[in-house]
Design an enzyme around this catalytic site. Sequence first.
Site, PDB file in Angstrom:
ATOM      1  N   ARG A   1      27.218 -31.646 -12.468  1.00 38.98           N
ATOM      2  CA  ARG A   1      26.210 -30.650 -12.062  1.00 38.98           C
ATOM      3  C   ARG A   1      25.370 -31.137 -10.875  1.00 38.98           C
ATOM      4  NH1 ARG A   1      29.053 -28.569 -15.296  1.00 38.98           N
ATOM      5  NH2 ARG A   1      28.474 -27.196 -17.021  1.00 38.98           N
TER       6      ARG A   1
ATOM      7  N   SER B   1      22.418 -22.576 -18.683  1.00 34.69           N
ATOM      8  CA  SER B   1      21.801 -23.819 -19.176  1.00 34.69           C
ATOM      9  C   SER B   1      20.609 -24.177 -18.303  1.00 34.69           C
ATOM     10  CB  SER B   1      22.797 -24.973 -19.117  1.00 34.69           C
ATOM     11  OG  SER B   1      23.938 -24.644 -19.848  1.00 34.69           O
TER      12      SER B   1
ATOM     13  N   GLU C   1      18.654 -28.257 -14.904  1.00 31.77           N
ATOM     14  CA  GLU C   1      19.874 -27.955 -14.145  1.00 31.77           C
ATOM     15  C   GLU C   1      19.555 -26.850 -13.130  1.00 31.77           C
ATOM     16  OE1 GLU C   1      23.578 -27.157 -16.365  1.00 31.77           O
ATOM     17  OE2 GLU C   1      23.934 -25.520 -14.948  1.00 31.77           O
TER      18      GLU C   1
END
Length: 339
Positions: free
Chosen positions: A160, A234, A330
Amino acid sequence: MKTGENLALKSFTTFGVAARAARVVEIDSPADLARCRFEPATDLVLGGGSNVLLAGDIDGTVFLNRIRGMRAVEDRGESVLVEARGGQLWHSLVLWSLREGLSGLENLSLIPGLVGAAPMQNIGAYGVELSEVLERVEAWDWQQGRMVEFSTAECGFAYRDSRFKSRDAGRFFITRIFLRLARHFTPRLDYDELREELGRSNIAAPDAHQVSRAVIMLRRRKLPDPTLLGNAGSFFKNPQVSAAEAESLRARFRDLPSFPANASTVKLSAAWLIEQCGWKGHREGDAGVSDRHALVLVNHGNASGAEILALAHRVRDSVLERTGVRLEPEARIYPETRT
Ligand SMILES: Cc1cc2nc3c(=O)[nH]c(=O)nc-3n(C[C@H](O)[C@H](O)[C@H](O)COP(=O)(O)OP(=O)(O)OC[C@H]3O[C@@H](n4cnc5c(N)ncnc54)[C@H](O)[C@@H]3O)c2cc1C
């Protein structure tokens, strides 16, 4: 190139929070970029707004990527090089590639957002990351005022993460990407959930279309649909800790799910940690934690970005206090001073 002043941004992000931008500019072609200036302290590039929390107004310019299109540019028989422009919807690229008989993107089906944002955090799902099929990225360098190219190795990809999200944040506008897709399908079924989903339909040897459909079914079941309930997927990353740290955590929390990340680090389930702290389904006004998936913060209607951010901080702090593990967001938070 269309421009607007003092525009509402509520419909520009999947969180659906109210915010305004002093100026919005639609980029329709690479030539438009040469006519613009980007001020990293106040300006922002937006794709589909599915990985962004607007915690306040944007005092500068929001640049929208509207450079669309995708095509095969080189056929080597067993593989095909595909060019996709940054303003193209990611999922439309996945579906198009499947229709062309190409595989490699099926596990990444239904990830919201546009192609240009995909390299930002090296999008990943069900055991596959963009970096595995990406060959190169083309971007406009705002600093130098010219187009540049990066090979996959130069993108600094990690879980990520990429150079575009970290050390070079705000420097590049990603105009297109090149992907190497395969004609021969090799299923990637490392995830139990995905194998179970296929098993439910009695599919033992799936083709790429069947894997894509299984991923779509799983995602629809697990994640709140942002068109019905504002969210950015998320909100936190799964934390990565040393093997020794994971061992000592498992001694305290016997059921803690963990997966090897690489030779020396272990990835922990952030959703599990958040759930242990009692946050799943929690609601404060219109800001909340999804009752389907504890990693997803939601806007039940009229939460402000600042309220969602305050809730995120409380979740992060309570996980830190209870487990000693620090969660990192994130999603990208703007204006950046609010992180
Ligand atoms: C329900 C849901 C599920 C999700 N599931 C996943 C998942 O499984 N895996 C995953 O990895 N992500 C997932 N996401 C997060 C998100 O969809 C991805 O990160 C996606 O790539 C973001 O695309 P976007 O166009 O919406 O980017 P935006 O949210 O608009 O932007 C994200 C960041 O990229 C920058 N950016 C956008 N376009 C460009 C460009 N052309 N050039 C330079 N910078 C740019 C923005 O400035 C911002 O910093 C999910 C989100 C939601 C809402």
